[in-house]
Design a protein around this motif. Structure first.
Motif, PDB file in Angstrom:
ATOM      1  N   GLU A  65      57.882  80.712  39.889  1.00 60.28           N
ATOM      2  CA  GLU A  65      57.482  79.630  40.794  1.00 60.28           C
ATOM      3  C   GLU A  65      55.972  79.414  40.666  1.00 60.28           C
ATOM      4  OE1 GLU A  65      59.434  77.689  42.569  1.00 60.28           O
ATOM      5  OE2 GLU A  65      61.228  78.787  41.919  1.00 60.28           O
ATOM      6  N   PRO A  66      55.517  78.164  40.820  1.00 57.08           N
ATOM      7  CA  PRO A  66      54.076  77.883  40.722  1.00 57.08           C
ATOM      8  C   PRO A  66      53.291  78.501  41.869  1.00 57.08           C
ATOM      9  CG  PRO A  66      55.293  75.918  41.406  1.00 57.08           C
ATOM     10  CD  PRO A  66      56.312  76.941  41.024  1.00 57.08           C
ATOM     11  N   LYS A  67      52.118  79.028  41.547  1.00 57.52           N
ATOM     12  CA  LYS A  67      51.235  79.643  42.526  1.00 57.52           C
ATOM     13  C   LYS A  67      50.166  78.635  42.973  1.00 57.52           C
ATOM     14  CE  LYS A  67      49.791  83.641  40.886  1.00 57.52           C
ATOM     15  NZ  LYS A  67      49.396  84.623  39.822  1.00 57.52           N
ATOM     16  N   LYS A  68      49.347  79.055  43.915  1.00 60.50           N
ATOM     17  CA  LYS A  68      48.218  78.220  44.340  1.00 60.50           C
ATOM     18  C   LYS A  68      47.354  77.834  43.142  1.00 60.50           C
ATOM     19  CE  LYS A  68      47.101  79.477  49.147  1.00 60.50           C
ATOM     20  NZ  LYS A  68      46.050  80.057  50.009  1.00 60.50           N
ATOM     21  N   ALA A  69      47.202  78.761  42.217  1.00 63.41           N
ATOM     22  CA  ALA A  69      46.366  78.509  41.046  1.00 63.41           C
ATOM     23  C   ALA A  69      46.929  77.379  40.198  1.00 63.41           C
ATOM     24  CB  ALA A  69      46.248  79.786  40.204  1.00 63.41           C
ATOM     25  N   TYR A  70      48.252  77.302  40.088  1.00 63.17           N
ATOM     26  CA  TYR A  70      48.891  76.202  39.350  1.00 63.17           C
ATOM     27  C   TYR A  70      48.541  74.867  39.998  1.00 63.17           C
ATOM     28  CZ  TYR A  70      52.579  73.012  37.773  1.00 63.17           C
ATOM     29  OH  TYR A  70      53.258  71.924  37.280  1.00 63.17           O
ATOM     30  N   GLN A  71      48.729  74.799  41.302  1.00 61.38           N
ATOM     31  CA  GLN A  71      48.461  73.531  41.994  1.00 61.38           C
ATOM     32  C   GLN A  71      46.989  73.160  41.910  1.00 61.38           C
ATOM     33  OE1 GLN A  71      51.181  71.785  43.217  1.00 61.38           O
ATOM     34  NE2 GLN A  71      49.633  70.166  43.102  1.00 61.38           N
ATOM     35  N   ALA A  72      46.129  74.166  41.933  1.00 62.46           N
ATOM     36  CA  ALA A  72      44.687  73.904  41.834  1.00 62.46           C
ATOM     37  C   ALA A  72      44.336  73.282  40.486  1.00 62.46           C
ATOM     38  CB  ALA A  72      43.913  75.194  42.036  1.00 62.46           C
ATOM     39  N   VAL A  73      44.903  73.822  39.421  1.00 59.83           N
ATOM     40  CA  VAL A  73      44.652  73.275  38.077  1.00 59.83           C
ATOM     41  C   VAL A  73      45.216  71.869  37.959  1.00 59.83           C
ATOM     42  CG1 VAL A  73      45.219  73.549  35.623  1.00 59.83           C
ATOM     43  CG2 VAL A  73      44.522  75.537  36.970  1.00 59.83           C
ATOM     44  N   LEU A  74      46.397  71.650  38.536  1.00 59.51           N
ATOM     45  CA  LEU A  74      47.021  70.334  38.486  1.00 59.51           C
ATOM     46  C   LEU A  74      46.244  69.318  39.319  1.00 59.51           C
ATOM     47  CD1 LEU A  74      49.527  69.620  36.884  1.00 59.51           C
ATOM     48  CD2 LEU A  74      50.878  69.823  38.971  1.00 59.51           C
ATOM     49  N   ASN A  75      45.737  69.740  40.467  1.00 62.63           N
ATOM     50  CA  ASN A  75      45.031  68.834  41.376  1.00 62.63           C
ATOM     51  C   ASN A  75      43.771  68.243  40.760  1.00 62.63           C
ATOM     52  OD1 ASN A  75      46.879  69.040  43.428  1.00 62.63           O
ATOM     53  ND2 ASN A  75      45.743  70.546  44.605  1.00 62.63           N
ATOM     54  N   LEU A  76      43.185  68.939  39.803  1.00 60.93           N
ATOM     55  CA  LEU A  76      42.003  68.394  39.127  1.00 60.93           C
ATOM     56  C   LEU A  76      42.289  67.098  38.419  1.00 60.93           C
ATOM     57  CD1 LEU A  76      40.435  71.638  37.612  1.00 60.93           C
ATOM     58  CD2 LEU A  76      39.541  70.278  39.495  1.00 60.93           C
ATOM     59  N   LYS A  77      43.567  66.893  38.066  1.00 57.62           N
ATOM     60  CA  LYS A  77      43.966  65.669  37.367  1.00 57.62           C
ATOM     61  C   LYS A  77      44.654  64.664  38.279  1.00 57.62           C
ATOM     62  CE  LYS A  77      43.566  64.971  33.649  1.00 57.62           C
ATOM     63  NZ  LYS A  77      42.465  64.353  32.882  1.00 57.62           N
ATOM     64  N   ILE A  78      45.598  65.116  39.115  1.00 60.71           N
ATOM     65  CA  ILE A  78      46.385  64.163  39.898  1.00 60.71           C
ATOM     66  C   ILE A  78      45.623  63.667  41.118  1.00 60.71           C
ATOM     67  CG2 ILE A  78      48.561  65.131  39.105  1.00 60.71           C
ATOM     68  CD1 ILE A  78      48.866  66.522  41.757  1.00 60.71           C
ATOM     69  N   ALA A  79      44.565  64.387  41.493  1.00 59.86           N
ATOM     70  CA  ALA A  79      43.769  63.969  42.649  1.00 59.86           C
ATOM     71  C   ALA A  79      42.871  62.779  42.309  1.00 59.86           C
ATOM     72  CB  ALA A  79      42.930  65.118  43.158  1.00 59.86           C
ATOM     73  N   LYS A  80      42.718  62.506  41.026  1.00 56.47           N
ATOM     74  CA  LYS A  80      41.802  61.424  40.620  1.00 56.47           C
ATOM     75  C   LYS A  80      42.439  60.066  40.843  1.00 56.47           C
ATOM     76  CE  LYS A  80      39.189  64.051  37.208  1.00 56.47           C
ATOM     77  NZ  LYS A  80      38.737  64.156  35.809  1.00 56.47           N
TER      78      LYS A  80
END
Length: 375
Positions: free
Chosen positions: A360-375
């Motif tokens: 399952e994805p961890k906080k670290a996964y979402q953090a790395v993903l958020n750098l792109k999808i948050a834009k």
């Protein structure tokens, strides 16, 4: 009912349905976002595969790999000890399946590694004649790289040839063949597989002294006309001692040589390191102590947050220099698969990757993903 009222009601239903469909589509698009899709315009996102992944034994892991990653590296099965276990005998069974896995899933396939002082078959250490060792190296590269010519995208040609001070490691290859063995290895690889990108791969070469040695090594290869396309910085780091300045300096200095940079074995240990141990020398071992295994049962949420923040810092830096970086490869699919669970102390429980032991994805996964999808 009045015709106009019916039309108005139908219009409202249509608009509401369209709005609902738009929301659902947006949600579907967001949930379909993966590491490889989020970073598709920046660099490849890879993972190291173990035997269980190559053989597709775990359906959930297999789905995760295909969803999240577009590059693969074999963790062990292409190292000489496995693929060339005895004189004149090769074992290509798993390597063939690994390459087939990458091809059928349209992934970037890394060959790891052709020349390494560790995980060699025992017979190599019994070779006393330099000419015989040269024959072994030549035949090994010709046979392995030649077999997969046109199917491997890049080779880690020489792995970990440097000491921490930047000098050449006194390996079996250096001791018997001299420093020219590195040039020979690259020349052989270029001839055996002309289309593959050729990399020098090592740990700690983001640190000043070892980085200087790696730069000198690469410059010598370039000056002699040898094909070298990139350098692999392994990235076995700690959440407690991550040095972003050294990493950025290494990106800039290696890039100035006209080569690409790949971060080839990325993981971030969360465990204590009282010996100031750095890198990935697999021969280092230390005594088991309870205080060295503080998260035996689970990782506290506070440490999960620190891990996520460190990965965020790293990927911000990677994105800043995305024009210089070819690939980011995590050294393992999930925490349970990580080699760090037993290094450098046996039986420790580590949590260095983006996916937990249940895949399952961890906080670290979402953090790395958020750098792109948050834009």
């Amino acid at each position: 009912m009045n015709y106009y009222k019916i039309s108005f009601s139908l219009s409202r239903i249509f608009l509401l349905s369209a709005f609902t469909f738009t929301i659902n589509l947006s949600f579907a698009q967001k949930t379909a976002i993966s590491l490889k899709s989020a970073y598709q315009d920046d660099f490849l996102i890879g993972t190291a595969l173990g035997t269980e992944h190559i053989l597709e034994k775990n359906e959930k892991a297999n789905a995760l790999i295909k969803r999240e990653f577009n590059a693969i590296t074999p963790e062990n099965i292409m190292k000489a000890q496995v693929i060339h276990p005895a004189p004149n005998r090769y074992n290509f069974t798993l390597a063939d399946k690994y390459v087939e896995y990458g091809q059928k899933n349209q992934m970037y396939v890394v060959g790891h590694t052709l020349v390494w002082h560790s995980q060699l078959p025992p017979f190599v250490f019994k070779i006393s004649n330099p000419d015989s060792l040269r024959i072994f190296m030549t035949e090994h590269i010709n046979t392995v790289a030649g077999r997969y010519a046109g199917k491997i995208n890049s080779w880690d040609v020489v792995n970990e040839a440097l000491n921490e001070d930047g000098s050449l490691r006194k390996s079996v290859f250096l001791n018997k063949l001299g420093e020219g063995y590195i040039k020979e290895a690259f020349l052989l690889a270029a001839k055996a597989d002309p289309k593959a990108a050729l990399y020098y791969n090592d740990y700690n070469i983001e640190q000043p002294a070892k980085r200087k040695g790696a730069i000198e090594l690469i410059k010598k290869l370039q000056a002699s006309g040898v094909k070298i396309d990139g350098v692999g910085i392994q990235g076995h780091w700690s959440i407690n001692t991550l040095n972003l300045k050294d990493i950025e300096d290494s990106i800039l200095e290696f890039s100035a040589l006209g080569i690409k940079i790949a971060f080839t074995e990325l993981d971030l240990t969360v465990l204590p390191n009282p010996w100031d141990l750095q890198g990935a020398d697999v021969n280092q071992r230390f005594e088991e102590k309870p205080e060295m295994n503080p998260y035996k049962d689970a990782l506290p949420d506070s440490v999960q947050t620190v891990l996520a923040n460190r990965y965020t810092d790293l990927f911000k830096l990677f994105l800043k220099h995305k024009d210089k970086i070819s690939r980011i490869t995590f050294w393992g699919v999930d925490d349970n698969h990580s080699w760090l669970n037993g290094f450098p102390i046996r039986n420790r429980t580590n949590y260095p990757l983006l996916f937990d032991r249940l895949l399952e994805p961890k906080k670290a996964y979402q953090a790395v993903l958020n750098l792109k999808i948050a834009k």
